[in-house]
Design an enzyme around this catalytic site. Structure first.
Site, PDB file in Angstrom:
ATOM      1  CG  ASP A 162      59.517  13.962 -64.770  1.00 54.32           C
ATOM      2  OD1 ASP A 162      59.599  15.132 -64.341  1.00 54.32           O
ATOM      3  OD2 ASP A 162      59.329  12.973 -64.026  1.00 54.32           O
TER       4      ASP A 162
ATOM      5  CD  GLU B 137      63.766  19.517 -63.728  1.00 56.80           C
ATOM      6  OE1 GLU B 137      64.313  18.405 -63.604  1.00 56.80           O
ATOM      7  OE2 GLU B 137      62.569  19.662 -63.998  1.00 56.80           O
TER       8      GLU B 137
ATOM      9  CG  ASP C  64      56.801  16.584 -58.461  1.00 57.61           C
ATOM     10  OD1 ASP C  64      56.126  16.260 -59.453  1.00 57.61           O
ATOM     11  OD2 ASP C  64      57.916  16.094 -58.196  1.00 57.61           O
TER      12      ASP C  64
HETATM   13  O1  MIG Z   1      60.061  12.620 -58.732  1.00 56.11           O
HETATM   14  O2  MIG Z   1      58.142   9.915 -62.957  1.00 56.11           O
HETATM   15  O3  MIG Z   1      57.160  15.662 -61.626  1.00 56.11           O
HETATM   16  O4  MIG Z   1      55.018  14.067 -62.393  1.00 56.11           O
HETATM   17  O5  MIG Z   1      55.135  11.365 -61.773  1.00 56.11           O
HETATM   18  C1  MIG Z   1      59.805  11.550 -59.527  1.00 56.11           C
HETATM   19  C2  MIG Z   1      57.713  10.066 -61.647  1.00 56.11           C
HETATM   20  C3  MIG Z   1      59.888  11.825 -61.003  1.00 56.11           C
HETATM   21  C4  MIG Z   1      58.459  13.730 -61.202  1.00 56.11           C
HETATM   22  C5  MIG Z   1      57.326  14.315 -61.960  1.00 56.11           C
HETATM   23  C6  MIG Z   1      56.079  13.528 -61.683  1.00 56.11           C
HETATM   24  C7  MIG Z   1      56.298  12.088 -62.071  1.00 56.11           C
HETATM   25  C8  MIG Z   1      57.468  11.517 -61.294  1.00 56.11           C
HETATM   26  N1  MIG Z   1      58.654  12.325 -61.554  1.00 56.11           N
END
Ligand code: MIG
Length: 791
Positions: A405, A408, A482
């Protein structure tokens, strides 16, 4: 939030045209391997065939020949016979299928069909441009009936005509509107459908790029720096383009079977107790489940590669217990490493120069979950190895998959990412973050995949990533980030996954039920039904919204969600077969109708229904309180999966859809594989059901299976059979041939179900008469019989 002020006339200024320059005339041409090099008045044009139907064009205002290295391309140019033909005004490069014509004064590139001489893609005058800022741009002629697909992960509808799309990997929590752009993944590639034929452009440039498809007569693609470096993929069909694109950038290896099961996630399941109870509930309620996700709370203060021992005192034991219940654990890993001098990963990373630095060598720090953090420089092989190795503490505990996650990378600051002057090693060819931002996620996923490959003792890794660049399919599945519990986002899941699939990424899905916002029972049901047919199938929701496990809305909703998940498990062998085909052809399981029916204009923008493979149409319900919908059936004969009713295609039909169903249609003259439903893929399937949707005439089917877990299939250890089915005047005969039986499937029973619409008086199986019995009622005449399992 914006007010009307943002469209005040004083604010609306036409962007000033940039001071573009052009290459001018060709001064000299010399042949080069597989192509030619053109010295222009300003800059160098280099053309090289990678195959007879794949050609690379690189124009560099700084006179550099094409760069042999790419972050995405894994194909070395294949030996291709290129004929060169020179005239006064142009140079022609011919292969057996394609011609590239380069006009000399001024320079201009045109792609033509070798055999007919027809222009496939032309360039207006001044088609190649560059600016003092380092920007490069390309213009191509468009036709009024062109349709554009691909572009990786984009919000909005299927056909991108009329849009302007930006590639710059961005963490967008909200909103995800049809105009929200860019998102997390950048794939600077698209396919043009022009009167039933297709061609592709892959603009392999990692800087921020822009694709302008707003104009009627031309398209633009432009980058902030680097060379004007692109590939023309000649098609001529859309599937050919996908094959060519995935020849270039690679294909998704066959995932482990468990990765195709149902997955349950939440930001976050916060304790060991909670996780164990969750899985128990699935088992008690008879809801299949293959994986549980641990979001950021399992870590100690969000330090990657640590476990919070207060919340998970016996992490290893928990993972083991779950594994015994057939459930795998997938843990989240973010790139940000907490700046903490008492934290080993950080200390080790700093001491061994693993983190991105400014040009003077100072580590770049930015705030993310753990607070002030450093970011590994994944563009370096040395760092990727180090990062991959960190996963040992997870894989040794039995963790089977990793969820990447925030890659980017997302940074909690104004620009949402690292400073653009931050440097990357880029395996010895240093570049700025401005240049390499878009590949950060790709290399993180690669580091993860390669680490798991080493550590999983021959088992197939599963990596899920939020960010990526072209070629990401080699390492990871992609989820669409998201979204929210909106019906609009259920609708958007379809075109988003379809365009990812057309961009070479077959293993995709959206957060089922919606990530943010409170879901509703009917939305959860309809979403689960639709996603049961998307390759990646995970229910996930965020910390502050209502929970959305299958049972939270009471027994009726639970029953419907359970049935949808069970339907997925019935279809698993079909999905697995399609994934296996995707691994060798690049054609995704989930596909738009235009891919199968490129001659049918009704399919060009169609994105409220999709296909699973070449023969199944899935038409989910995408609105509340809706028990009917229109479904488009293309030419051919289609069989209602639920009722057996037959429809002549090339028209819309209205179908009745009670809450427990999702409209599914199977093309007559094709087959479908199903298995008995199990609690998870860890339980072997006992029964294989071969559905034959017959009509007068003949067709073929294919069966594929392997251990679902290791790479032994790539060494020939798999099972494969094909069958030829013929129906003539009431006599049905099936001839099945085993092509490979090095792997023995677990099936103990084999049932054949024949769906016919007329009398069948004789059934022959491999030349012998079999006794079939009639089953089912209603429109569909069904005949069933058992056959022997391969011995
Ligand atoms: O914005 O790890 O897209 O799936 O649950 C918070 C917490 C960071 C973004 C991910 C989401 C995940 C969340 N992360």
């Amino acid at each position: 939030m914006e007010t009307s002020l943002s469209i005040h006339p004083d604010r609306f200024q036409q962007a000033r045209p940039r001071e573009y320059r052009t290459p001018g005339n060709v001064l000299g041409v010399r042949p080069s391997e597989g192509g030619a090099i053109f010295a222009c008045e300003r800059g160098l044009l280099h053309i090289r065939f990678y195959d007879h139907d794949i050609v690379r064009v690189s124009f560099d205002p700084k006179n550099r020949e094409m760069d042999a290295r790419s972050h995405a391309v894994c194909l070395s140019p294949r030996a291709t016979n290129v004929e060169r033909e020179e005239t006064e005004t142009a140079m022609f490069l011919h292969t057996r299928t394609l011609t590239v014509r380069v006009d000399l004064s001024p320079v201009r590139v045109t792609f033509l069909d070798r055999k007919t001489g027809a222009v496939r893609l032309a360039e207006p005058e001044n088609g190649m441009l560059f600016a003092a800022s380092g920007e490069v741009a390309c213009r191509k002629t468009a036709e009024p009936y062109d349709h554009f697909y691909g572009f990786g992960e984009k919000a909005g509808f299927l056909d991108k005509r009329g849009e302007r799309l930006v590639m710059w990997n961005t963490d967008v929590y909200a909103p995800h509107n049809p105009e929200t752009d860019p998102l997390y993944v950048s794939i600077p590639y698209f396919m043009t459908l022009r009167g039933g034929q297709a061609h592709g452009i892959f603009f392999d440039n990692t800087y921020r790029t822009v694709f302008d498809l707003k104009r009627d007569s031309e398209i633009w693609f432009q980058a902030d720096g680097g060379a004007l470096n692109y590939y023309f993929l000649a098609g001529p069909g859309p599937k050919d383009v996908l094959r060519q694109y995935t020849d270039l950038t690679g294909r998704t290896p066959l995932p482990p079977k468990w990765a195709l099961g149902y997955h349950q996630s939440r930001y976050s399941y916060e304790t060991e107790h909670e996780v164990l109870e969750l899985v128990e509930t699935f088992r008690d309620k008879g809801i299949p489940l293959d994986a549980v996700y641990l979001d950021i709370h399992y870590m100690d203060g969000y330090r990657v590669f640590t476990v919070d021992r207060d919340r998970f005192p016996n992490f290893e034991g928990m993972v083991r217990t779950l594994r015994e219940k057939g459930v795998r654990v997938v843990t989240i890993i973010d790139p940000g490493v907490k700046a903490d001098p008492e934290y080993a990963v950080y200390v080790d990373g700093v001491r061994n120069r693993m983190f991105c630095c400014d040009v003077e060598g100072n580590v770049y720090h930015g705030p993310v979950w753990p607070g002030k953090s450093a970011f590994p420089d994944f563009t370096s092989g040395r760092v990727r190895k180090w990062w991959g190795d960190q996963h040992r503490m997870l894989t040794a505990s039995g963790v089977a998959g990793i969820w990447n996650d925030m890659n980017e990378p997302s940074v909690f600051n104004e620009s949402k990412t690292m400073d653009l002057e931050t440097m990357h090693d880029n395996d010895g060819r240093p570049g700025t973050h401005r240049e390499l931002h878009n590949v950060y996620g790709l290399y993180m996923a690669r580091a993860t995949y390669e680490g798991l490959l080493e550590q999983l003792e021959g088992n197939r890794p599963f990596v899920l990533t939020r960010s990526g660049y072209a070629g990401i399919q080699k390492y990871a599945a992609v989820w669409t980030g998201d979204n929210r519990s909106f019906w609009e986002h259920l609708q958007m899941m379809i075109p988003m996954c379809l365009n990812l699939g057309l961009s070479g990424v077959p293993f995709t899905g959206a957060d089922v039920g919606g990530f943010a916002h409170d879901t509703q029972p009917d939305l959860l049901v309809r979403w689960t039904q639709a996603a049961a047919f998307t390759p990646f199938f995970r229910n996930h929701s965020e910390i502050k919204c209502a929970r959305q496990e299958p049972w939270v809305f009471g027994p009726r909703c639970e029953e419907l969600v359970r049935e949808a998940i069970r339907l997925r498990y019935r279809w698993l062998p079909q999905l697995y077969l399609l994934m296996e085909e995707a691994a060798s052809t690049g054609i995704p399981p989930m596909r738009p109708l235009m891919l199968e029916f490129p001659e049918d204009p009704v399919t060009y923008k169609l994105a409220d229904q999709f296909m699973l493979g070449p023969n199944v149409i899935v038409a989910p319900i995408l609105r509340p309180d809706t028990t009917h919908r229109a479904v488009y059936l293309p030419a051919g004969e289609w069989v209602d999966y639920w009722t057996g009713e037959r429809w002549e295609g090339a028209r819309h039909i209205l179908v009745q859809v009670p809450m427990e169903r999702i409209p599914v249609f199977v093309r007559a003259g094709s087959a479908l594989l199903e298995e008995n439903v199990r609690a998870s893929t860890a339980e072997p399937a006992d029964e294989l059901i071969l559905h034959l949707y017959v009509k007068e005439g003949a067709f073929h089917y294919r069966i594929y299976d392997d251990d679902g877990e290791t790479f032994n299939y790539s060494k020939g250890c798999y099972f494969e059979a094909t069958g030829a089915v013929t129906l003539r005047e009431g006599c049905l005969s099936v001839d099945e041939r085993v092509l490979c039986s090095a792997w023995r499937p677990h099936w103990k029973r084999r049932r054949v179900v024949v769906h016919a619409d007329g009398q069948i008086h004789t059934v022959k199986w491999n030349g012998r008469d079999v006794q079939a019995f009639r089953s089912g009622n209603g429109a569909g005449g069904r005949l069933e019989f058992d056959v022997e399992v391969w011995s």
